[in-house]
Motif scaffolding. Structure first.
Motif, mmCIF file in Angstrom:
data_model
loop_
_atom_site.group_PDB
_atom_site.id
_atom_site.type_symbol
_atom_site.label_atom_id
_atom_site.label_comp_id
_atom_site.label_asym_id
_atom_site.label_seq_id
_atom_site.Cartn_x
_atom_site.Cartn_y
_atom_site.Cartn_z
ATOM 1 N N ASN A 1 0.828 -1.206 0.000
ATOM 2 C CA ASN A 1 0.000 0.000 0.000
ATOM 3 C C ASN A 1 0.859 1.251 0.000
ATOM 4 O O ASN A 1 0.584 2.212 -0.717
ATOM 5 C CB ASN A 1 -0.947 0.006 1.193
ATOM 6 N N ALA B 1 -9.858 3.719 3.655
ATOM 7 C CA ALA B 1 -9.210 2.409 3.755
ATOM 8 C C ALA B 1 -9.758 1.666 4.968
ATOM 9 O O ALA B 1 -10.271 2.272 5.905
ATOM 10 C CB ALA B 1 -7.707 2.569 3.893
ATOM 11 N N ASN B 2 -9.624 0.359 4.923
ATOM 12 C CA ASN B 2 -9.946 -0.451 6.086
ATOM 13 C C ASN B 2 -8.768 -0.336 7.043
ATOM 14 O O ASN B 2 -7.698 -0.899 6.803
ATOM 15 C CB ASN B 2 -10.192 -1.903 5.685
ATOM 16 N N CYS C 1 -4.671 -1.934 7.250
ATOM 17 C CA CYS C 1 -3.476 -1.146 6.888
ATOM 18 C C CYS C 1 -3.161 -0.085 7.941
ATOM 19 O O CYS C 1 -2.760 1.022 7.615
ATOM 20 C CB CYS C 1 -3.629 -0.525 5.507
ATOM 21 N N ILE D 1 -8.231 2.834 -0.918
ATOM 22 C CA ILE D 1 -7.384 1.639 -0.871
ATOM 23 C C ILE D 1 -8.278 0.416 -0.720
ATOM 24 O O ILE D 1 -9.068 0.328 0.215
ATOM 25 C CB ILE D 1 -6.391 1.686 0.306
ATOM 26 N N GLU D 2 -8.154 -0.493 -1.661
ATOM 27 C CA GLU D 2 -8.829 -1.792 -1.598
ATOM 28 C C GLU D 2 -7.783 -2.856 -1.879
ATOM 29 O O GLU D 2 -6.894 -2.647 -2.693
ATOM 30 C CB GLU D 2 -9.940 -1.893 -2.639
ATOM 31 N N LYS D 3 -7.908 -3.980 -1.221
ATOM 32 C CA LYS D 3 -6.943 -5.060 -1.455
ATOM 33 C C LYS D 3 -7.118 -5.622 -2.863
ATOM 34 O O LYS D 3 -6.186 -5.637 -3.658
ATOM 35 C CB LYS D 3 -7.126 -6.155 -0.411
ATOM 36 N N CYS E 1 -5.116 -0.591 -5.510
ATOM 37 C CA CYS E 1 -5.456 -1.971 -5.153
ATOM 38 C C CYS E 1 -4.320 -2.886 -5.577
ATOM 39 O O CYS E 1 -3.567 -2.579 -6.490
ATOM 40 C CB CYS E 1 -6.771 -2.405 -5.789
#
Length: 191
Positions: free
Chosen positions: A37, A78-79, A83, A132-134, A163
Motif C-alpha cells: 500500500n 481504507a480499512n 493497513c 485503498i482496496e486489497k 489496489c
C-alpha cells in the motif's frame, strides 16, 4: 476514453503482490500488504502532489524551500484494521490528510456495499480522494464512487484507487461508468 490503469511492474512489487494474492493470511502477509500500500501510494502521489518552491534571498546565498500546496487536502478511504501500520507514516508525509475507515459488507438484499463514517463530509468537498482496496472484485466500488460524486459533489478526476489486484470484469464496469478514473494496481486477474 479508456480507463486509466497504471500497472506498477517493479520486480519487488510484483513479487510482493503475488505473495499477497496467492498466500494465506498470516503476520507476514499483513506486513507485506502494508508495504505494498505504501509503495502504491508513493506511485500515485508522484504525479498528484504539487510542491511550491520558495526562494529566500540572503546577503550571501539564496535558500530554496519546498512546501506542499496549502490549498490541497487529501482523504484516504481504507480499512484501518488491514493497513493501520502505514497510517502514522502517511500522516507525516502527506499534508492535510484525513483518514476514513471503510468496510465492505452485504446488506439484506445481498448487495455488496462499502460502509464508511460520513461525519467527515465537510472535508470531502475540496479534497483529493484516495481509496485503498486489497482486491477490486465486486461492483461495490462503483456504488461507493457514485455516492462520493452525487452526495458530496466530488469530481471523478479527484478520485484515485489503489489496489493490489483488479478483476477484469469489474474494470469493464468501471470503464463504462467512469472512464476518467485512475487505478493503480499490480495485476489484472480473472476471478
Amino acid at each position: 476514453m479508456p480507463l486509466n490503469i497504471y500497472i506498477i511492474s517493479h520486480p519487488i512489487i510484483s513479487t510482493l503482490s503475488s505473495q499477497i494474492i496467492y498466500q494465506k493470511n498470516d503476520k507476514t502477509h499483513r506486513s507485506i500488504y502494508n508495504e505494498m500500500n505504501f509503495l502504491l501510494i508513493y506511485e500515485l502521489l508522484r504525479k498528484w502532489i504539487t510542491v511550491k518552491k520558495i526562494y529566500i534571498k540572503n546577503v550571501d546565498y539564496i535558500k530554496e524551500i519546498s512546501i506542499f500546496n496549502p490549498k490541497e487536502s487529501y482523504t484516504l478511504f481504507a480499512n484501518l484494521e488491514k493497513c493501520c501500520n502505514i497510517i502514522d507514516h502517511l500522516k507525516t508525509l502527506i499534508p492535510k490528510l484525513s483518514i476514513v475507515h471503510t468496510d465492505i459488507y452485504q446488506d439484506e438484499n445481498y448487495n455488496t456495499r462499502i460502509y464508511y463514517n460520513s461525519k467527515k463530509e465537510k472535508k470531502l468537498t475540496n479534497s483529493r480522494i484516495i481509496i485503498i482496496e486489497k482486491i477490486l472484485n465486486n461492483n461495490s466500488i462503483i456504488n461507493f464512487i457514485n455516492e462520493l460524486i452525487n452526495k458530496y459533489n466530488i469530481k471523478i478526476t479527484s478520485i484515485k484507487i489503489i489496489c493490489i489486484a483488479c478483476n477484469n470484469k469489474v474494470l469493464e464496469l468501471i470503464n463504462k461508468k467512469y472512464s476518467n478514473l485512475e487505478i493503480y494496481t499490480t495485476k489484472i486477474i480473472n476471478i
